[in-house]
Scaffold this motif. Structure first.
Motif, mmCIF file in Angstrom:
data_model
loop_
_atom_site.group_PDB
_atom_site.id
_atom_site.type_symbol
_atom_site.label_atom_id
_atom_site.label_comp_id
_atom_site.label_asym_id
_atom_site.label_seq_id
_atom_site.Cartn_x
_atom_site.Cartn_y
_atom_site.Cartn_z
ATOM 1 N N ILE A 198 54.736 63.385 79.322
ATOM 2 C CA ILE A 198 55.456 63.202 78.051
ATOM 3 C C ILE A 198 54.565 62.387 77.125
ATOM 4 C CG2 ILE A 198 57.540 62.280 76.945
ATOM 5 C CD1 ILE A 198 58.198 64.501 78.840
ATOM 6 N N TYR A 226 59.637 67.124 74.314
ATOM 7 C CA TYR A 226 59.948 66.149 75.372
ATOM 8 C C TYR A 226 61.232 66.574 76.104
ATOM 9 C CZ TYR A 226 56.849 62.688 72.957
ATOM 10 O OH TYR A 226 55.807 62.021 72.369
ATOM 11 N N TRP A 232 63.118 58.276 77.553
ATOM 12 C CA TRP A 232 62.613 59.484 78.217
ATOM 13 C C TRP A 232 62.546 59.333 79.731
ATOM 14 C CZ3 TRP A 232 63.610 63.665 75.977
ATOM 15 C CH2 TRP A 232 63.719 63.657 74.586
#
Ligand SMILES: NC(=O)c1ccc[n+]([C@@H]2O[C@H](COP(=O)([O-])OP(=O)(O)OC[C@H]3O[C@@H](n4cnc5c(N)ncnc54)[C@H](OP(=O)(O)O)[C@@H]3O)[C@@H](O)[C@H]2O)c1
Length: 338
Positions: free
Chosen positions: A24, A72, A96
């Motif tokens: 990511i 993402y 995330w």
């Protein structure tokens, strides 16, 4: 997909395939350390999550990756991904890392795991709830050099450990670097001050009770430099210095009642780095670092946990909250240099 280098032992999952990763953020740390280490550790990258297809594709080309590019959100939800490496600026880590665990992935998240102790607590709760392992990307506890150090301290090779003096400085020239921006969770303490703090907590085996610190403001209003003393009780203390404005310096001394241990780099050592034990008038110099990038041992360990469900080491669940609390404490004790 990247392919493991020849002669590399590939940790295989129960169905015989190597661990499949998503990255990511097209970060420098992913190029410079994660990817070369993953090649040696035997994992593969199947997708790169990026805010922009263009920078994602440039990242694939620059790094000779046969993966694809997605957002993402797509990366953390994909069925063909086992583990996610979160390499964004600090303000996006907790969002995330949580999304990836909720998507059923093991997570290696860049340090600092969160900007506050409560972000870190929340992530640890998500890991417990989802059953997904979570690591904060401190590579040094996985190194052979660290094992030597921990054993030397436990065996009182230099007597009772009383003081740790540790530096982490390096020069960040680019004014647009993420480290200069408070909105992205920048600053020296978050970026490099977290290392001496993490090291001291692990070696003292306790949490700091108090701190005094000075800092210099730079960039767009971040701590460009910080010096601090942390009281670990019973006369034990950490003195550290960190910053983004001078030549790289990671020199570290562990001072005991009967001698000292000096390390040229406890955090990202190379094969040239040394660990020197001084006691009883004798000096012994050791070189314990293999010629491989510093994430390699960590990624070997993580891949074997994910593929074969081996027992995990150095999970964030046990290690991360104390460091986040210590960072928060240092921040509340800052006195600003005029
Ligand atoms: N463990 C270690 O040894 C180590 C060493 C260095 C750095 N780090 C950590 O790794 C992380 C990344 O550091 P880095 O220096 O490699 O970062 P970097 O090169 O600046 O890359 C960060 C990436 O994050 C994405 N991003 C998302 N939002 C962004 C924003 N608002 N501004 C800029 N980029 C944004 C970008 O990828 P897309 O545009 O593709 O989305 C960008 O390429 C940081 O948390 C840092 O603390 C760890």
């Amino acid at each position: 997909m990247i392919q493991p280098e020849q002669g590399v032992h590939v940790p295989e999952s129960s169905d015989g395939s190597p661990v499949r990763w998503a990255i990511i953020g097209t970060a420098n740390i992913a190029r410079w350390n994660f990817l070369p280490s993953l090649r040696l550790a035997g994992g593969i990258v199947v997708t790169v999550g990026s805010r922009s297809r263009e920078s994602g594709r440039a990242f694939l080309a620059d790094n000779d990756l046969q993966a694809d590019v997605c957002s993402y959100a797509e990366a953390v939800g994909r069925d063909d991904v086992d583990a996610v490496y979160v390499a964004t600026p600090n303000h996006l880590h907790s969002q995330w890392a949580a999304a990836a665990m909720e998507g059923g992935k093991a997570v290696l998240c860049e340090k600092p795991l969160g900007r506050t102790p409560s972000e870190v607590e929340d992530l640890i709760a998500v890991s417990a709830c989802t059953g997904q392992p979570l690591w904060e990307a401190f590579a040094f506890p996985f190194h052979e050099q660290w094992r030597f150090l921990v054993e030397a301290i436990a065996d009182q090779v230099v007597g009772e450990l009383g003081e740790i003096q540790s530096n982490f400085h390096f020069l960040v020239r680019d004014p647009a670097n993420i480290r200069w921006d408070p909105a992205l969770g920048g600053g020296a303490l978050n970026d490099v001050g977290c290392y001496p703090i993490h090291l001291a907590r692990l070696l003292f085996g306790s949490e700091p009770k108090d701190a005094a610190a000075v800092m210099k403001v730079g960039g767009r209003g971040v701590d460009a430099e910080c010096q601090a003393i942390l009281d670990f009780g019973s006369g034990r203390r950490l003195q550290f210095s960190c910053g983004l404005e001078r030549w790289r310096d990671t020199s570290t001394r562990l001072l005991g009642s009967g001698g000292e241990i000096r390390l040229t780099d406890p955090f990202h050592p190379t094969a040239q780095d040394t660990i020197t034990v001084i006691r009883d008038g004798h000096t012994m110099v050791h070189r314990l670092v293999p010629d491989e990038p510093s994430f390699t041992a960590m990624l070997r360990s993580i891949c074997s946990v994910v593929a074969q469900r081996r027992p995990a080491q150095h999970l964030a669940n046990g290690d991360a909250l104390g460091t986040a609390r210590a960072l928060a404490m240092v921040r509340t004790r800052f006195v600003e240099w005029p």
